[in-house]
Design an enzyme around this catalytic site. Structure first.
Site, PDB file in Angstrom:
ATOM      1  N   ASP A   1      -7.150  -6.516   3.716  1.00  0.00           N
ATOM      2  CA  ASP A   1      -6.477  -5.216   3.852  1.00  0.00           C
ATOM      3  C   ASP A   1      -6.563  -4.731   5.294  1.00  0.00           C
ATOM      4  O   ASP A   1      -7.657  -4.541   5.827  1.00  0.00           O
ATOM      5  CB  ASP A   1      -7.165  -4.218   2.905  1.00  0.00           C
ATOM      6  CG  ASP A   1      -6.519  -2.843   2.878  1.00  0.00           C
ATOM      7  OD1 ASP A   1      -5.456  -2.656   3.485  1.00  0.00           O
ATOM      8  OD2 ASP A   1      -7.102  -1.954   2.223  1.00  0.00           O
ATOM      9  N   GLY A   2      -5.383  -4.523   5.904  1.00  0.00           N
ATOM     10  CA  GLY A   2      -5.338  -3.932   7.239  1.00  0.00           C
ATOM     11  C   GLY A   2      -4.571  -4.787   8.228  1.00  0.00           C
ATOM     12  O   GLY A   2      -4.974  -5.913   8.535  1.00  0.00           O
TER      13      GLY A   2
ATOM     14  N   SER B   1       0.835  -1.202   0.000  1.00  0.00           N
ATOM     15  CA  SER B   1       0.000   0.000   0.000  1.00  0.00           C
ATOM     16  C   SER B   1       0.871   1.253   0.000  1.00  0.00           C
ATOM     17  O   SER B   1       1.648   1.490   0.922  1.00  0.00           O
ATOM     18  CB  SER B   1      -0.909   0.002   1.229  1.00  0.00           C
ATOM     19  OG  SER B   1      -1.566   1.241   1.289  1.00  0.00           O
TER      20      SER B   1
ATOM     21  N   MET C   1      -8.860   8.378  -0.151  1.00  0.00           N
ATOM     22  CA  MET C   1      -9.754   8.702   0.980  1.00  0.00           C
ATOM     23  C   MET C   1     -10.245  10.132   0.830  1.00  0.00           C
ATOM     24  O   MET C   1      -9.448  11.026   0.527  1.00  0.00           O
ATOM     25  CB  MET C   1      -8.989   8.585   2.297  1.00  0.00           C
ATOM     26  CG  MET C   1      -8.366   7.225   2.504  1.00  0.00           C
ATOM     27  SD  MET C   1      -7.450   7.202   4.051  1.00  0.00           S
ATOM     28  CE  MET C   1      -6.782   5.541   4.001  1.00  0.00           C
TER      29      MET C   1
ATOM     30  N   MET D   1     -12.052  -5.934   4.754  1.00  0.00           N
ATOM     31  CA  MET D   1     -11.274  -5.021   5.608  1.00  0.00           C
ATOM     32  C   MET D   1     -11.034  -5.687   6.960  1.00  0.00           C
ATOM     33  O   MET D   1     -11.975  -6.122   7.618  1.00  0.00           O
ATOM     34  CB  MET D   1     -12.019  -3.700   5.818  1.00  0.00           C
ATOM     35  CG  MET D   1     -12.102  -2.795   4.591  1.00  0.00           C
ATOM     36  SD  MET D   1     -10.528  -2.419   3.802  1.00  0.00           S
ATOM     37  CE  MET D   1      -9.627  -1.588   5.123  1.00  0.00           C
TER      38      MET D   1
ATOM     39  N   HIS E   1      -1.143  -1.171  -4.277  1.00  0.00           N
ATOM     40  CA  HIS E   1      -2.418  -0.765  -3.683  1.00  0.00           C
ATOM     41  C   HIS E   1      -2.410   0.752  -3.477  1.00  0.00           C
ATOM     42  O   HIS E   1      -1.488   1.306  -2.903  1.00  0.00           O
ATOM     43  CB  HIS E   1      -2.587  -1.492  -2.343  1.00  0.00           C
ATOM     44  CG  HIS E   1      -3.934  -1.364  -1.732  1.00  0.00           C
ATOM     45  ND1 HIS E   1      -5.030  -2.099  -2.148  1.00  0.00           N
ATOM     46  CD2 HIS E   1      -4.383  -0.597  -0.698  1.00  0.00           C
ATOM     47  CE1 HIS E   1      -6.077  -1.795  -1.397  1.00  0.00           C
ATOM     48  NE2 HIS E   1      -5.716  -0.869  -0.524  1.00  0.00           N
TER      49      HIS E   1
ATOM     50  N   ASP F   1      -4.705   3.824  -2.036  1.00  0.00           N
ATOM     51  CA  ASP F   1      -5.848   4.140  -1.174  1.00  0.00           C
ATOM     52  C   ASP F   1      -6.316   5.577  -1.369  1.00  0.00           C
ATOM     53  O   ASP F   1      -5.599   6.519  -1.006  1.00  0.00           O
ATOM     54  CB  ASP F   1      -5.443   3.991   0.292  1.00  0.00           C
ATOM     55  CG  ASP F   1      -5.258   2.540   0.698  1.00  0.00           C
ATOM     56  OD1 ASP F   1      -6.232   1.779   0.612  1.00  0.00           O
ATOM     57  OD2 ASP F   1      -4.131   2.179   1.106  1.00  0.00           O
TER      58      ASP F   1
ATOM     59  N   MET G   1     -12.082   4.796  -0.858  1.00  0.00           N
ATOM     60  CA  MET G   1     -12.861   4.956   0.373  1.00  0.00           C
ATOM     61  C   MET G   1     -13.525   6.319   0.283  1.00  0.00           C
ATOM     62  O   MET G   1     -13.120   7.288   0.947  1.00  0.00           O
ATOM     63  CB  MET G   1     -11.922   4.851   1.583  1.00  0.00           C
ATOM     64  CG  MET G   1     -11.477   3.419   1.820  1.00  0.00           C
ATOM     65  SD  MET G   1      -9.937   3.327   2.745  1.00  0.00           S
ATOM     66  CE  MET G   1      -8.771   3.494   1.417  1.00  0.00           C
TER      67      MET G   1
ATOM     68  N   HIS H   1      -8.175   1.363  -4.269  1.00  0.00           N
ATOM     69  CA  HIS H   1      -9.191   1.170  -3.226  1.00  0.00           C
ATOM     70  C   HIS H   1      -9.787   2.533  -2.913  1.00  0.00           C
ATOM     71  O   HIS H   1      -9.107   3.383  -2.332  1.00  0.00           O
ATOM     72  CB  HIS H   1      -8.478   0.547  -2.009  1.00  0.00           C
ATOM     73  CG  HIS H   1      -9.345   0.348  -0.806  1.00  0.00           C
ATOM     74  ND1 HIS H   1      -8.819   0.113   0.445  1.00  0.00           N
ATOM     75  CD2 HIS H   1     -10.690   0.331  -0.654  1.00  0.00           C
ATOM     76  CE1 HIS H   1      -9.803  -0.032   1.316  1.00  0.00           C
ATOM     77  NE2 HIS H   1     -10.949   0.097   0.676  1.00  0.00           N
TER      78      HIS H   1
END
Ligand code: DX5
Ligand code: ZN
Length: 219
Positions: free
Chosen positions: A177-178, A7, A36, A139, A32, A34, A67, A65
């Site tokens: 993920d996480g 990520s 947001m 998640m 990856h 992200d 969000m 991804h």
């Protein structure tokens, strides 16, 4: 073989090119990314312009991804940015119909479609979508921040997705993920996860990027 998706959220943004090149030279197959929006999640990361530049620095698969609230509108901003797959959140849509519209729109753009559920959302809500998506992202932390602790209780969702896929002859990829590291990644693989996202583990100070990637690849 496990797919490893480092990520970029945990990269050093003052040396982004070096970090993307380090990823590009590594054995990781996916990157990856992200996004947001400070609305769907309580944080703001980066957007489409940086994605476009990242895309120009690697030929590898871009695992995006999002969000964000209103994914149906937001995915239009990604035109021409090089995303190979966009995973949106089930919770960000008003209803199943809207989720199906997002998937269809992505398909029409030639982008693979993934759907994700937050920890408090039961995975069974995805049933109407599962024959249409390329990937399901489970998640294992509350979305919004890197460096959080893996929630092992989410593994039941991965087992369920595996069994459902088998029973209905489907072929979506199961991604997690996480909080992924060597230990939690092993747990996830034991629960049928084929793609592992890892931010802080890959960009840590204690082991090298290559060592982290190779450790996850071998799980
Ligand atoms: C969290 C993001 C993750 C994050 C993972 O909302 O979706 O992709 O970068 O970071 P780690 O691996 O540090 O938990
Ligand atoms: Zn993510």
């Amino acid at each position: 073989m496990t797919i490893v998706s480092p990520s970029l959220l945990s990269a050093d943004f003052l040396h982004l090119q070096q970090d993307v090149e380090m990823f590009d030279r590594s054995n990781a197959q996916w990157l990856h990314y992200d996004v947001m929006d400070g609305n769907f999640v309580p944080n703001i990361s980066f957007g489409t312009k940086i994605l476009k530049q990242v895309n120009s620095a690697t030929e590898k698969f871009l695992d995006v991804h999002i969000m964000v609230a209103n994914p149906l509108q937001a995915i239009d901003y990604f035109d021409g940015c090089g995303a190979d797959l966009i995973t949106f959140h089930y919770e960000a849509c008003q209803n199943d119909e809207e989720c199906l519209q997002v998937i269809e729109k992505l398909k029409n753009k030639g982008i693979k479609a993934g759907v994700s559920v937050k920890p408090n959302t039961p995975v069974e809500v995805l049933i109407p979508l599962l024959d249409k998506v390329d990937l399901v992202l489970v998640m294992t932390v509350e979305p919004g921040f890197g460096g959080q602790k893996f929630m092992p209780e989410m593994m039941g969702k991965c087992d369920w997705l595996y069994q459902y896929r088998k029973d209905h002859d489907l072929n979506y990829i199961i991604e997690v993920d996480g909080g992924i590291n060597a230990q939690t990644g092993k747990t996830a693989v034991e629960h049928h996860c084929e793609a592992l996202v890892a931010g802080s583990y890959c960009f840590s100070n204690t082991i090298s990027f290559d060592e982290a990637v190779d450790t996850l690849l071998a799980l």
